[in-house]
Design an enzyme around this catalytic site. Sequence first.
Site, PDB file in Angstrom:
ATOM      1  N   ARG A 123       0.838  -1.166   0.074  1.00 44.98           N
ATOM      2  CA  ARG A 123      -0.002  -0.010   0.062  1.00 44.98           C
ATOM      3  C   ARG A 123       0.829   1.425  -0.129  1.00 44.98           C
ATOM      4  O   ARG A 123       0.723   2.286  -0.691  1.00 44.98           O
ATOM      5  CB  ARG A 123      -0.790  -0.179   1.062  1.00 44.98           C
ATOM      6  CG  ARG A 123      -1.791   1.141   1.243  1.00 44.98           C
ATOM      7  CD  ARG A 123      -2.992   0.976   2.450  1.00 44.98           C
ATOM      8  NE  ARG A 123      -2.439   0.720   3.634  1.00 44.98           N
ATOM      9  CZ  ARG A 123      -2.294   1.908   4.519  1.00 44.98           C
ATOM     10  NH1 ARG A 123      -2.371   3.021   4.165  1.00 44.98           N
ATOM     11  NH2 ARG A 123      -1.752   1.500   5.698  1.00 44.98           N
ATOM     12  N   SER A 275      14.176   1.002   6.202  1.00 47.18           N
ATOM     13  CA  SER A 275      12.786   1.180   6.559  1.00 47.18           C
ATOM     14  C   SER A 275      12.141  -0.388   6.477  1.00 47.18           C
ATOM     15  O   SER A 275      10.997  -0.320   6.817  1.00 47.18           O
ATOM     16  CB  SER A 275      12.020   2.114   5.864  1.00 47.18           C
ATOM     17  OG  SER A 275      11.867   1.781   4.405  1.00 47.18           O
ATOM     18  N   ARG A 312      -6.208  -0.643  -4.818  1.00 44.07           N
ATOM     19  CA  ARG A 312      -5.326   0.372  -5.233  1.00 44.07           C
ATOM     20  C   ARG A 312      -4.446  -0.089  -6.235  1.00 44.07           C
ATOM     21  O   ARG A 312      -3.798  -1.234  -6.013  1.00 44.07           O
ATOM     22  CB  ARG A 312      -4.707   1.011  -3.894  1.00 44.07           C
ATOM     23  CG  ARG A 312      -5.682   1.826  -3.143  1.00 44.07           C
ATOM     24  CD  ARG A 312      -4.920   2.690  -2.266  1.00 44.07           C
ATOM     25  NE  ARG A 312      -5.653   3.644  -1.638  1.00 44.07           N
ATOM     26  CZ  ARG A 312      -5.414   4.122  -0.512  1.00 44.07           C
ATOM     27  NH1 ARG A 312      -4.060   4.457   0.021  1.00 44.07           N
ATOM     28  NH2 ARG A 312      -6.443   5.019   0.222  1.00 44.07           N
ATOM     29  N   ARG A 339      16.280   0.922  -3.199  1.00 45.98           N
ATOM     30  CA  ARG A 339      17.787   1.049  -2.362  1.00 45.98           C
ATOM     31  C   ARG A 339      17.897  -0.301  -2.037  1.00 45.98           C
ATOM     32  O   ARG A 339      17.066  -0.988  -1.259  1.00 45.98           O
ATOM     33  CB  ARG A 339      17.226   1.936  -1.215  1.00 45.98           C
ATOM     34  CG  ARG A 339      18.807   1.986  -0.318  1.00 45.98           C
ATOM     35  CD  ARG A 339      18.368   3.139   0.759  1.00 45.98           C
ATOM     36  NE  ARG A 339      17.602   3.318   1.643  1.00 45.98           N
ATOM     37  CZ  ARG A 339      17.428   3.999   2.651  1.00 45.98           C
ATOM     38  NH1 ARG A 339      18.655   4.990   2.802  1.00 45.98           N
ATOM     39  NH2 ARG A 339      16.575   3.893   3.707  1.00 45.98           N
ATOM     40  N   GLU A 430      26.359   9.054   3.957  1.00 45.85           N
ATOM     41  CA  GLU A 430      25.889   8.814   5.517  1.00 45.85           C
ATOM     42  C   GLU A 430      27.014   8.123   6.468  1.00 45.85           C
ATOM     43  O   GLU A 430      26.734   8.240   7.512  1.00 45.85           O
ATOM     44  CB  GLU A 430      24.668   8.253   5.154  1.00 45.85           C
ATOM     45  CG  GLU A 430      24.541   6.844   4.802  1.00 45.85           C
ATOM     46  CD  GLU A 430      23.454   6.199   4.614  1.00 45.85           C
ATOM     47  OE1 GLU A 430      22.089   6.581   5.037  1.00 45.85           O
ATOM     48  OE2 GLU A 430      23.292   4.939   3.906  1.00 45.85           O
ATOM     49  N   PHE A 456      21.343  13.049   7.771  1.00 46.17           N
ATOM     50  CA  PHE A 456      22.063  13.414   9.014  1.00 46.17           C
ATOM     51  C   PHE A 456      22.149  12.269  10.334  1.00 46.17           C
ATOM     52  O   PHE A 456      22.980  12.187  11.046  1.00 46.17           O
ATOM     53  CB  PHE A 456      21.178  14.630   9.720  1.00 46.17           C
ATOM     54  CG  PHE A 456      21.297  14.877  11.197  1.00 46.17           C
ATOM     55  CD1 PHE A 456      22.484  15.515  11.436  1.00 46.17           C
ATOM     56  CD2 PHE A 456      20.330  14.548  12.163  1.00 46.17           C
ATOM     57  CE1 PHE A 456      22.819  16.272  12.694  1.00 46.17           C
ATOM     58  CE2 PHE A 456      20.673  14.838  13.352  1.00 46.17           C
ATOM     59  CZ  PHE A 456      21.881  15.589  13.729  1.00 46.17           C
ATOM     60  N   ASP A 458      22.270   8.732  10.276  1.00 42.97           N
ATOM     61  CA  ASP A 458      22.922   7.753  10.175  1.00 42.97           C
ATOM     62  C   ASP A 458      24.696   8.145  10.403  1.00 42.97           C
ATOM     63  O   ASP A 458      25.354   7.703  10.755  1.00 42.97           O
ATOM     64  CB  ASP A 458      22.941   6.949   8.704  1.00 42.97           C
ATOM     65  CG  ASP A 458      22.551   5.591   8.775  1.00 42.97           C
ATOM     66  OD1 ASP A 458      22.727   4.980   9.815  1.00 42.97           O
ATOM     67  OD2 ASP A 458      21.492   5.044   8.104  1.00 42.97           O
ATOM     68  N   PRO A 539       8.060  12.767   4.130  1.00 40.05           N
ATOM     69  CA  PRO A 539       7.400  11.447   4.846  1.00 40.05           C
ATOM     70  C   PRO A 539       6.137  11.060   4.129  1.00 40.05           C
ATOM     71  O   PRO A 539       5.837  10.022   4.628  1.00 40.05           O
ATOM     72  CB  PRO A 539       7.474  11.928   6.152  1.00 40.05           C
ATOM     73  CG  PRO A 539       7.095  13.319   6.147  1.00 40.05           C
ATOM     74  CD  PRO A 539       7.989  13.730   4.661  1.00 40.05           C
ATOM     75  N   ASP A 628      13.242   5.134  11.698  1.00 41.87           N
ATOM     76  CA  ASP A 628      13.694   3.903  11.181  1.00 41.87           C
ATOM     77  C   ASP A 628      15.199   3.646  11.809  1.00 41.87           C
ATOM     78  O   ASP A 628      15.461   4.089  12.810  1.00 41.87           O
ATOM     79  CB  ASP A 628      13.841   4.063   9.525  1.00 41.87           C
ATOM     80  CG  ASP A 628      15.001   5.238   9.009  1.00 41.87           C
ATOM     81  OD1 ASP A 628      15.605   5.625  10.063  1.00 41.87           O
ATOM     82  OD2 ASP A 628      15.007   5.444   8.009  1.00 41.87           O
TER      83      ASP A 628
END
Length: 720
Positions: A123, A275, A312, A339, A430, A456, A458, A539, A628
């Site tokens: 979703r 995440s 959806r 990622r 990072e 910032f 990590d 977000p 996360d």
Amino acid sequence: MQGYTQIGNLQIADCLHSFIEQQALPETKISPEHFWQAFESILAELDPINERLLETRDHIQQQIDEYCKHNKKNTMSEYKSFLEQIGYLEKSPAPFSIETTNVDDEIAKIAGPQLVVPINNARYAINAANARWGSLYDALYGTDVISEDNGAEKQKSYNPARGALVIKRGREWLDVIAPLESGSHIESVDYALSEIGTLNIGLQDGSNTALKDPNQVKGYRGSLSQPEAILIEHNGMHVELQFDATHPIGKSDPAHLKDIFVESALTTIMDCEDSVAAVDAEDKTLVYQNWLGLMQGNLSTTLTKGNKTVTRTLAEDRKYKNRQGKDMTLSGRSLMFVRNVGHLMKTNAILLNEKPIHEGIMDAMITSLIAKHDLLGNSPFKNSRSGSIYIVKPKMHGSEEVKFSDTLFERVEAALGLAKYTIKIGIMDEERRTSVNLAACIEAAKHRVAFINTGFLDRTGDEIHTSMQQGAFALKSELKERPWIKAYENANVFHGLASGLSGKAQIGKGMWAIPDNMADMMKSKIAHPNAGANTAWVPSPTAATLHAFHYHQIDVFERQSQLRNELSAGLDDILSVPLLNSDLSETQISQELDNNVQGILGYVVRWVHQGIGCSKVPDIDNVGLMEDRATLRISSQHIANWLTHNIVSTEQVMQSLLKMAKLVDAQNADDAEYIGMCPDCENSIAFQAACELIFEGTKQPNGYTEPVLHRKRVEMKAKR
């Protein structure tokens, strides 16, 4: 027990093997025999190299720990000399420019927001992909960007007073995006197109005006005299004015303008990493299934809204007539990156010679295989119109590790029959060793770099772990105010521009972490495009729609031109360690400890007990924050550092853990799926995980949380 299928020297978990052969491989022009043989060859070559890179990390950290213990008062010159001797600080490359080609315009030539979502949640993934376009009216009406004062409250039914403020604000934004020759969109009562596609706007005083730049009009739907939609372009991004005299909003609007639809999330990172809670073959197979659904265009999910079941799916492209009356189409979906995980973790989803393989190698091979469906047109939609695959690679330490990823992608391309440099890389800046060697990192993959980004949290976690033995770190709130963070953010843009990324790749900035506070986001996040970043993380789809306005306010590519002569590498400031520079009161220490502990427990209990890798977690003051593994890393490392330097004691930390466990359980009381820690914290797997992350924090590789979380999640799944 996990069942495996043996192929050569590989053992593939049965669920993953079935997925690869029955779903992922068909229509890719690759046989199962070739795929597994090529995969084994890649693993045999690169898995040992991956392991040596991790050993190098550990060896470097050991040397830094020893240096910091015994050389606390050395000068910056002496410190840099030491870092050079151990290979931490690399020699800067000669001036160069990246040579990346076939990069989509959404990445290279248009500046706009970027979403990051856990790919194991279908979703969220669909919503993010569809967030390419969003209703400005909905975004304004539903958030605190519009005040609820003076009768403008959000209510169960539509509040006309609030709606009027939304419409006024929307018109004000149009004055920035599409300024008029005279007057204001606030006074508009009619919008119509001439036969040559010029937009004529009628105003309240009976006069007519036009756009200052008539060429901003790019298309329309409906008729010229009564358009259903008018498409306007500004700074490369589009805004669609939607008209409907029968719509509840449109019929009360003097121009029958029912909504302003905004091109929003130009790009989305579908995340397999920070995440996501994916700890075994079953979890990884779900990750890959959802990525396949996105690349084949058939991912769907159902949900219940009231008494209705809603399905959806991915949004269709948006169709218009251009000013010459010819058909034109714009993508209805965000351009998707994927990622992969970093170099650290291993997985038993596949074994080589009966040993787990590095998960990052598996991700590269399988996510690229799946993305080949997009390149071959095995979907009603198109992700990359330039024929590229975009992989964000996190948590790399220095140019040697970037070069390893470059080699890995080259081997994957050869194995999958892809042209060299089809796979583009996103470098997450990072880790401290990457920050101080960013030019060398970019140069190591100069033919495939499509993205660099700061993070910032990590970055701060690695800052603390790297200099763990140097001294006690400042309060977390103060870390953002010290010279190192501004220098780090500026240097990222500096090296990106110096390496020729402008117009070829993204220079990105990090997340706005408070999704319910959009008013403050609108005040502060304009700093990201102003800093020269042509993308920044948001977000939610709503946040993307609102943040899009910042890219209309600032022409980022013009700003990048200005910044070329203003920024510097700032190496000395980046290397300055943000230690405590004054004594703290007992109250300050207690508050900081409780704040860190509450954040750790609030995140870990969902990760370990429920398998939720990213969610809006209430902080100690019940403000919802997007959490996360990066937020967990900084909090756990901060406490570990204070324990190391006797700012807090083991007893104090345990007292805080027990106290905050009760608070976190209470904050989650309304979640029917929640598994509490109290009253038996000692036997709570999540509580145990939090304790290990803190008390063994100095021993975690580079301060990463994955090893503990994965092990404890596997334990929890076995228990259930």
